[in-house]
Design an enzyme around this catalytic site. Structure first.
Site, PDB file in Angstrom:
ATOM      1  CB  SER A  74      52.382  38.359  33.768  1.00  0.00           C
ATOM      2  OG  SER A  74      52.224  38.604  32.400  1.00  0.00           O
ATOM      3  CD  GLU A 120      52.651  41.486  36.927  1.00  0.00           C
ATOM      4  OE1 GLU A 120      53.656  41.239  36.256  1.00  0.00           O
ATOM      5  OE2 GLU A 120      51.622  42.005  36.444  1.00  0.00           O
ATOM      6  NE  ARG A 158      53.220  44.803  35.223  1.00  0.00           N
ATOM      7  CZ  ARG A 158      53.526  45.629  34.193  1.00  0.00           C
ATOM      8  NH1 ARG A 158      53.779  46.905  34.396  1.00  0.00           N
ATOM      9  NH2 ARG A 158      53.528  45.172  32.964  1.00  0.00           N
TER      10      ARG A 158
HETATM   11  C1  FAD Z   1      44.072  37.898  31.317  1.00  0.00           C
HETATM   12  C2  FAD Z   1      44.819  38.961  32.079  1.00  0.00           C
HETATM   13  C3  FAD Z   1      45.702  39.802  31.403  1.00  0.00           C
HETATM   14  C4  FAD Z   1      46.408  40.778  32.108  1.00  0.00           C
HETATM   15  N1  FAD Z   1      47.265  41.585  31.405  1.00  0.00           N
HETATM   16  C5  FAD Z   1      47.968  42.519  32.079  1.00  0.00           C
HETATM   17  C6  FAD Z   1      48.878  43.366  31.378  1.00  0.00           C
HETATM   18  O1  FAD Z   1      49.044  43.302  30.162  1.00  0.00           O
HETATM   19  N2  FAD Z   1      49.580  44.285  32.104  1.00  0.00           N
HETATM   20  C7  FAD Z   1      49.432  44.398  33.453  1.00  0.00           C
HETATM   21  O2  FAD Z   1      50.087  45.258  34.054  1.00  0.00           O
HETATM   22  N3  FAD Z   1      48.562  43.625  34.130  1.00  0.00           N
HETATM   23  C8  FAD Z   1      47.837  42.691  33.493  1.00  0.00           C
HETATM   24  N4  FAD Z   1      46.962  41.902  34.182  1.00  0.00           N
HETATM   25  C9  FAD Z   1      46.843  42.046  35.651  1.00  0.00           C
HETATM   26  C10 FAD Z   1      45.734  43.018  36.106  1.00  0.00           C
HETATM   27  O3  FAD Z   1      44.709  43.079  35.155  1.00  0.00           O
HETATM   28  C11 FAD Z   1      46.277  44.416  36.360  1.00  0.00           C
HETATM   29  O4  FAD Z   1      47.282  44.404  37.349  1.00  0.00           O
HETATM   30  C12 FAD Z   1      45.155  45.368  36.795  1.00  0.00           C
HETATM   31  O5  FAD Z   1      45.619  46.669  36.713  1.00  0.00           O
HETATM   32  C13 FAD Z   1      44.642  45.104  38.202  1.00  0.00           C
HETATM   33  O6  FAD Z   1      43.466  45.880  38.414  1.00  0.00           O
HETATM   34  P1  FAD Z   1      42.281  45.361  39.342  1.00  0.00           P
HETATM   35  O7  FAD Z   1      41.250  46.400  39.427  1.00  0.00           O
HETATM   36  O8  FAD Z   1      41.838  44.028  38.891  1.00  0.00           O
HETATM   37  O9  FAD Z   1      43.044  45.255  40.723  1.00  0.00           O
HETATM   38  P2  FAD Z   1      42.872  44.147  41.840  1.00  0.00           P
HETATM   39  O10 FAD Z   1      43.369  42.850  41.319  1.00  0.00           O
HETATM   40  O11 FAD Z   1      41.523  44.200  42.406  1.00  0.00           O
HETATM   41  O12 FAD Z   1      43.902  44.703  42.924  1.00  0.00           O
HETATM   42  C14 FAD Z   1      45.291  44.753  42.668  1.00  0.00           C
HETATM   43  C15 FAD Z   1      45.956  45.502  43.832  1.00  0.00           C
HETATM   44  O13 FAD Z   1      45.532  46.853  43.794  1.00  0.00           O
HETATM   45  C16 FAD Z   1      44.934  47.235  45.027  1.00  0.00           C
HETATM   46  N5  FAD Z   1      43.858  48.177  44.686  1.00  0.00           N
HETATM   47  C17 FAD Z   1      42.864  47.997  43.779  1.00  0.00           C
HETATM   48  N6  FAD Z   1      42.101  49.100  43.696  1.00  0.00           N
HETATM   49  C18 FAD Z   1      42.609  49.980  44.590  1.00  0.00           C
HETATM   50  C19 FAD Z   1      42.241  51.318  44.982  1.00  0.00           C
HETATM   51  N7  FAD Z   1      41.223  51.970  44.430  1.00  0.00           N
HETATM   52  N8  FAD Z   1      42.992  51.923  45.954  1.00  0.00           N
HETATM   53  C20 FAD Z   1      44.045  51.276  46.513  1.00  0.00           C
HETATM   54  N9  FAD Z   1      44.428  50.034  46.184  1.00  0.00           N
HETATM   55  C21 FAD Z   1      43.723  49.390  45.229  1.00  0.00           C
HETATM   56  C22 FAD Z   1      44.444  45.940  45.648  1.00  0.00           C
HETATM   57  O14 FAD Z   1      44.365  46.032  47.071  1.00  0.00           O
HETATM   58  C23 FAD Z   1      45.521  44.972  45.196  1.00  0.00           C
HETATM   59  O15 FAD Z   1      46.627  45.040  46.069  1.00  0.00           O
HETATM   60  C24 FAD Z   1      46.231  40.920  33.512  1.00  0.00           C
HETATM   61  C25 FAD Z   1      45.317  40.083  34.181  1.00  0.00           C
HETATM   62  C26 FAD Z   1      44.622  39.118  33.482  1.00  0.00           C
HETATM   63  C27 FAD Z   1      43.630  38.256  34.214  1.00  0.00           C
END
Ligand code: FAD
Length: 301
Positions: free
Chosen positions: A226, A296, A176
């Site tokens: 998580s 996280e 992470r």
């Molecule tokens: C139901 C559920 C289940 C999940 N299961 C998992 C799992 O199994 N494993 C896991 O690892 N995570 C899980 N997650 C968490 C999440 O989905 C992941 O961390 C995902 O990769 C985040 O992507 P996002 O586009 O939503 O990022 P965001 O939430 O929009 O951003 C996360 C971070 O990334 C940065 N960011 C986003 N895009 C960019 C970019 N293009 N350039 C630079 N920085 C950027 C943002 O500034 C922020 O700091 C889960 C979430 C939910 C709601």
């Protein structure tokens, strides 16, 4: 704050500028107040100009993917939220075993593309509800796989807003965590190196993992997945359960009864409700087991 220069940039590129946009609509937690400005640039030049303007004028900005790992303050954000939207969601084959995905592409789309082309390696990511950019930033992972295993290189905007390429090694992907957590780079696209596989097997694996998610995770409630990182040699959910905190509630926020590793929004949860749950969990788990849980989810305030 004077956003007139951002107005001008958006007008020049024909990009809509949204004011006082409720961020609860842009996060999977469905929590968060309004931001001053929200923009969804549809090309790199526009994004670059907006970033340049923010930096030059000391305007705070935040890069948002699908908002599935972010908890936003009820006071919102006094600055510019730059959403990496579906305008950056192209996914294409680069060679027989390599796919290039723009940062705004959802992992669902990327996994479906890999499956369609009988490419194996991304099955673990099926069901993670984020964008490719967010997933690389977090080094998202599940069921024994992580972005680190498949990301070969990425294109990004560096601190001088130049488009650069970075190798997997340079991304410093670990649990992470990535190089992106420590600077202001913007991920534009990721190259995944996969292997030729059997489409039926890939499909079966994805279905199996999705079924596991459905049965174990509280997907029926808004959350950010998580809440805590996995502590060395243990599981946050186990420690939380041992501390008797399953179902622990503050206002609308609750430690999920289905999966103690998730804090969920049972309806009307505020930022403070979630933070109270997080703090109480950390305190009790530490007192009971000596393990200090680490958050996280990212906080935007
Ligand atoms: C139901 C559920 C289940 C999940 N299961 C998992 C799992 O199994 N494993 C896991 O690892 N995570 C899980 N997650 C968490 C999440 O989905 C992941 O961390 C995902 O990769 C985040 O992507 P996002 O586009 O939503 O990022 P965001 O939430 O929009 O951003 C996360 C971070 O990334 C940065 N960011 C986003 N895009 C960019 C970019 N293009 N350039 C630079 N920085 C950027 C943002 O500034 C922020 O700091 C889960 C979430 C939910 C709601």
């Amino acid at each position: 704050m004077n956003y007139s220069e951002i107005d001008r940039i958006c007008e020049k590129y024909g990009v809509e500028i949204l004011r006082d946009e409720p961020l609860s609509e842009y996060t999977s937690f469905q929590i968060g107040g309004k931001c001053d400005i929200l923009v969804k640039p549809d090309n790199v030049d526009c994004m670059r100009e907006i970033l340049e303007c923010c930096r030059k004028n000391d305007i705070k900005y935040y890069i948002l993917g699908k908002g599935s790992n972010v908890l936003v303050s009820d006071n919102g954000f006094r600055g510019v939220v730059i959403v990496i939207s579906s305008a950056f969601s192209d996914v294409r084959l680069e060679d027989d075993e390599c796919i290039y995905c723009e940062a705004g592409a959802s992992l669902a789309k990327v996994c479906a593309f890999a499956k369609e082309h009988s490419l194996t390696g991304l099955e673990f990511a099926y069901g993670i509800p984020g964008s490719v950019g967010g997933a690389l930033f977090m080094n998202a992972g599940a069921y024994g796989g992580e972005m680190k295993d498949v990301a070969e290189s990425c294109d990004y905007l560096n601190e001088n807003l130049e488009i650069k390429n970075m190798t997997a090694e340079e991304m410093m992907l670990s649990y992470r965590h990535s190089v992106f957590s420590e600077n202001s780079y913007v991920i534009l696209g990721v190259r995944f190196r996969l292997c030729k596989g059997d489409k039926a097997e890939i499909t079966a694996k994805m279905s199996e993992l999705m079924e596991k998610r459905r049965s174990k995770q509280p997907l029926e409630y808004p959350s950010a997945g998580s809440t805590f990182k996995r502590p060395e040699g243990d599981f946050a959910a186990r420690l939380i359960e041992v501390s008797g905190l399953k179902g622990f509630t503050c206002g609308g926020a609750q430690v999920s009864e289905k999966h103690s590793g998730f804090v969920i929004n049972r309806g009307g949860a505020t930022f403070n409700d979630v933070m109270k749950v997080i703090d109480a969990v950390k305190e009790k788990v530490y007192a009971d087991s000596g393990v200090m849980l680490e958050r996280e989810i990212e906080i935007l305030e």
